[in-house]
Design an enzyme around this catalytic site. Structure first.
Site, PDB file in Angstrom:
ATOM      1  CG  HIS A  44      -1.731   1.191   1.442  1.00  0.00           C
ATOM      2  ND1 HIS A  44      -3.071   1.242   1.121  1.00  0.00           N
ATOM      3  CD2 HIS A  44      -1.428   2.413   1.929  1.00  0.00           C
ATOM      4  CE1 HIS A  44      -3.548   2.451   1.407  1.00  0.00           C
ATOM      5  NE2 HIS A  44      -2.565   3.173   1.904  1.00  0.00           N
ATOM      6  CD  GLU A  45       1.750   3.381   3.664  1.00  0.00           C
ATOM      7  OE1 GLU A  45       1.953   4.495   3.139  1.00  0.00           O
ATOM      8  OE2 GLU A  45       0.699   3.108   4.258  1.00  0.00           O
ATOM      9  CG  HIS A  47       0.660   6.191  -0.673  1.00  0.00           C
ATOM     10  ND1 HIS A  47      -0.396   6.891  -1.208  1.00  0.00           N
ATOM     11  CD2 HIS A  47       0.151   5.535   0.407  1.00  0.00           C
ATOM     12  CE1 HIS A  47      -1.483   6.663  -0.496  1.00  0.00           C
ATOM     13  NE2 HIS A  47      -1.175   5.844   0.480  1.00  0.00           N
TER      14      HIS A  47
END
Length: 911
Positions: free
Chosen positions: A156-157, A160
């Site tokens: 998920h990170e 980003h």
């Protein structure tokens, strides 16, 4: 419409081209190499943390591989281990890996228990992020129920960080209306769950039904969407990878376009997979046909700092007092900036290299003073940069490997043979920081910084701008604890006439004060110098060095907190004042300011974005006054006020990152950047924090029909915001960039207004629509736009894809305000049905006086909600005093009626 879209694509391409990133990550045959995960020096020694990091990446790699349709995996990771941890044979010295260029930081939270993983993102959709932040407790698996497994959260990170996508939930707006129905902000909309509130007081929490706001039709604050523990929906990772079935990013097929989340707001309603698919990584790879190997890890332990100055003393250094200014800046570096315990050496060069000092370890003032005496006194000869670099490598290798060493290279001259040593530089493992002095420094100089991850700076011949001292002042270590690094509090210069005074104050706040140095320089003769501490006591003991035209005062111990005042008097000369300090305590994080440009090369008419991050530890400092001073090679300076308002160049409001577009090009060539910051609010005092770009804090889970609540997000502090006002001053170098393609004056207007990114809408009085946004400018976020175009549609995609054909709102009375002002516009929808349950979508475009148009704003939706009439109260029939065993006729039927009436009232209230 087609021409507008193509112009937007060209603009986005230019914004991304040459994006400034210190990361060492490379994509090689579908595998990401060179990832740096750094353990903060303040994290207590714990070898299991290293294994936890390995486990996280190892779990994440196959999850990433499947989520990206077999395109990407994690190939190699370097783990940076603090210098204070025990040494081991398997720990080796880093090369180019430093804390400054780490992709992931593992650090203790400012507030115990606040272990939320997040990623710093300064840029727009599709632009790489800065850094992922994890805590040791998160990596230890202590937050599994709240955030999900460490490996899944890392993916998920990573999305980003690497691809510039955003979250598909919204902590600031958890629900929205669509077709008259309340929906949780999520992606995909097929994720199931319940709406429930949790009322907490005094450490205990009671579940309660969600209440409805009769004005908006939405659930009131406190209501949570609690998902079922077991789902079948596969998307989306950017909503919550903690849901067991989620293994994919949202695509255009299952993307929830209407949900008001950051991904939709910042990425023009595109799904995360569409953004990833447009990335450079995706375009240069094809799916793999075999399973990827497991990641490999290297363990790197930070060691002593090794730095060698490589200084130009060629004949051109006699111009513009450059050699003397080099000596002033060099003295600051050697006396103050380079850290205690470091090893430092010095090489000078002209047509050949000259070793001025072998490496010596700085343990006291004696070594510092001895090194300053080796600074060059005479300038003559040609310019051979590679000779200086090769000599520096030889100096370092007499005691150490060049891996992880640093070279500070200053030159003012041209050298067409500089590329001949590029391969040696790459193989050396040394980081090279470059200082370009004057307008003629070798154009290839920045390549050395770029290939090694060093800082690139530029200083003009304008002494009053203090650029050379700022450049050397920015060269504190990229490793080690923040408490060891020099922090520049002030940097000012002024040309005085006829016994004029240069007066001012320097704020020493409680987070700094140790090893504080006041440095004054002049160009002809010593000025009168008056310096007083916050109590008004005059400071004596200035060391005056007439040969290099400078004076300095080292404050013993820790400098008093407060405003230190200075007065400098002189005639017909230029004075500068520089103040540096260090953290007052090893345990109290100092307030720090770091600055950068969005790119290291600007191509007219593409704008540059200036960023300044102001934090104390992991807490942002808000409401500071921040100014960027940008100086061109012509000596022209532009002052830009940087803002943390979530508009224009600023991606997120109140995150401690202040931003602004720079469009005031005046010539081709190098531009230097300096940032000054004053005062602010410590966000550690806020009870409500801005949404970070990170993993969602899951309120709980539904298992077997029952909600199992997780602990709530910890409040940062219960202090009042006003009590956290902090008075501080900082200046810092933002490095430099090179502009090209700038036409001769008068420079034509090729800059449209910037995109409006914070448009909000709400229903007012069941008839009107109230819009608010931050005004863009005539040129991006500067000046004043000429007019606004507002369009509405019942279809969100029609509005996005056919904006020009959509229904236009009458804005004849709407006159744009100055950039960064708050705009408010209220209107009644006309020529479009607007009745109970109607969904309307709205977007705004700004137009400037040259008829240049901004990108279309973020699209917002409103739903007309007319609350049902309040049902008449049903009188409760008198109830005789009866017991449960009563045989009164009709009692059973009466109980059923009461129950039915209660359920009827509840269903009306819930809509």
């Amino acid at each position: 419409m087609g021409s507008f879209k193509s112009s937007v694509f060209i603009l986005v391409f230019h914004l991304l081209e040459g994006a400034l990133s210190n990361s060492l990550i490379q994509l090689n045959n579908n595998g990401y190499e060179g990832i740096v995960i750094a353990i903060d020096p303040n994290v207590p020694e714990d070898e299991t943390l290293i294994q936890n990091i390995k486990d996280m990446v190892t779990q994440a790699s196959p999850y990433l591989f499947e989520a990206t349709e077999k395109r990407f995996y994690f190939k190699s990771v370097a783990i940076l281990i603090p210098e204070k941890w025990k040494t081991k044979p398997e720990y080796v010295r880093p090369k180019l890996e430093t804390y400054k260029n780490a992709d992931v930081q593992v650090a203790e939270p400012n507030t115990p228990g606040d272990d939320e993983p997040y990623t710093e993102q300064m840029g727009k959709c599709g632009e790489k992020g800065e850094r992922i932040n994890f805590t040791p407790d998160f990596l230890a698996g202590k937050k599994l129920d709240i955030y999900g497994s460490q490996g899944r959260v890392f993916v998920h990170e990573w999305a980003h960080l690497r691809w510039g996508v955003f979250d598909e939930y919204n902590n600031n707006q958890k629900f929205y209306l669509l077709n008259g129905k309340r929906e949780a902000v999520r992606c995909s909309a097929r994720i199931t769950g319940k709406y429930e509130a949790l009322q907490c007081q005094g450490g205990s929490c009671i579940p309660k039904p969600c209440k409805i706001d009769t004005a908006t039709g939405l659930f009131k604050e406190g209501c949570k969407f609690v998902p079922n523990k077991h789902q079948t929906e596969k998307a989306s990772i950017m909503f919550s990878p903690s849901i067991n079935s989620v293994v994919q990013f949202c695509t255009e097929k299952n993307h929830n376009k209407e949900a008001p989340n950051p991904q939709n707001q910042k990425c023009n309603l595109r799904s995360t997979w569409e953004v990833i698919r447009d990335s450079e990584d995706f375009l240069k790879t094809t799916p793999m046909t075999t399973q990827p190997p497991a990641p490999t890890f290297s363990l790197l332990q930070i060691g002593q700092r090794i730095v060698c100055l490589v200084l130009d003393k060629s004949g051109s250094m006699t111009n513009g007092d450059r050699l003397n200014r080099l000596n002033q800046a060099g003295k600051l570096f050697l006396l103050q900036i380079v850290e205690q315990g470091s090893w430092a050496g010095m090489v000078t060069f002209d047509s050949a290299a000259h070793v001025q000092s072998e490496l010596v370890q700085i343990n006291s003032a004696a070594e510092r003073d001895a090194l300053t005496k080796r600074l060059p006194a005479v300038a003559a000869g040609g310019t051979s940069i590679c000779s200086g670099l090769r000599s520096a490598f030889a100096v370092i290798r007499k005691k150490f490997s060049t891996d992880g060493s640093e070279i500070v290279l200053l030159t003012d001259g041209e050298d067409n043979t500089i590329s001949s040593c590029f391969n040696e530089v790459k193989q050396s493992g040394a980081v090279i920081h470059t200082v370009a002095l004057g307008p003629s420094a070798a154009k290839e100089l920045e390549e050395l910084s770029k290939m090694t991850g060093g800082l690139q700076t530029y200083a003009s011949d304008q002494a009053q701008n203090n650029g050379l001292i700022d450049a050397f002042g920015a060269l504190s270590s990229g490793n080690g604890a923040a408490s060891q690094r020099a922090i520049q509090l002030e940097s000012r210069g002024l040309t005085l006439q006829n016994n004029q005074w240069m007066n001012g104050t320097v704020l020493v706040d409680s987070t700094v004060g140790k090893d504080t140095l006041f440095l004054i320089t002049w160009t002809t003769q010593p000025p009168q110098i008056l310096l007083s501490d916050p109590s008004g006591k005059k400071q004596d003991g200035l060391v005056v060095d007439t040969s290099t035209r400078m004076a300095y005062l080292q404050i013993p111990g820790t400098a008093k907190v407060g405003a230190w005042s200075y007065s400098l008097k002189a005639s017909s000369q230029t004075l500068t004042l520089t103040v540096t300090s260090r953290a007052s305590s090893a345990t109290l994080p100092p307030i720090t300011v770091t600055s950068k440009m969005s790119k290291d090369q600007g191509k007219f008419p593409s704008p540059m974005a200036v960023y300044a991050k102001i934090h104390q530890g992991s807490s942002p400092i808000l409401r500071a006054t921040v100014t960027a001073i940008i100086e061109s090679v012509n000596g022209k300076t532009v002052n830009l006020e940087l803002l943390d308002n979530g508009a224009g160049a600023d991606a997120t409001k109140d995150d401690g990152i202040y931003s602004r577009y720079f469009t005031a090009y005046d010539t081709n060539g190098r531009y230097s950047v300096k940032v000054r910051a004053l005062g602010g609010i410590n966000a550690a005092g806020q009870r409500v924090r801005p949404q970070q770009n990170g993993a969602m804090h899951m309120p709980g889970w539904i298992e077997n029909g029952e909600i199992k609540w997780n602990p709530p997000r910890p409040e940062i502090s219960k202090n009042d915001l006003d009590s956290n006002q902090v008075c501080f001053s900082r200046t810092t170098s933002g490095g430099s960039f090179v502009a090209s393609g700038v036409p001769q004056a008068p420079i034509p207007d090729h800059f449209p207004p910037c995109q409006i990114t914070d448009l909000k809408a709400k229903i007012q009085g069941n008839k009107f629509i109230n819009l608010t946004w931050t005004a863009p400018g005539d040129d991006y976020d500067h000046g004043r736009a000429l007019k606004y175009i507002i369009k509405i549609s019942a279809s969100i995609l029609d509005l996005r894809d056919n904006f020009t054909e959509s229904l236009q709102v009458n804005t004849s009375d709407l006159i744009p305000k100055e950039a960064n002002s708050k705009e408010v516009f209220v209107f009644t929808p006309e020529n479009i049905p607007f009745e109970n349950g109607t969904d309307l979508f709205i977007a705004v475009q700004a137009v400037d006086k040259s008829n240049l148009k901004s990108e279309i704003s973020n699209i917002v939706g409103v739903s007309l909600f007319i609350p049902p009439p309040t049902p008449p109260e049903i009188p409760t029939p008198p109830c005789p005093d009866i017991n449960v065993n009563s045989t009164i006729p009709g009692l059973h039927i009466l109980k059923i009626m009461w129950k039915w009436l209660g359920e009827l009232q509840l269903s009306v209230a819930l809509g």
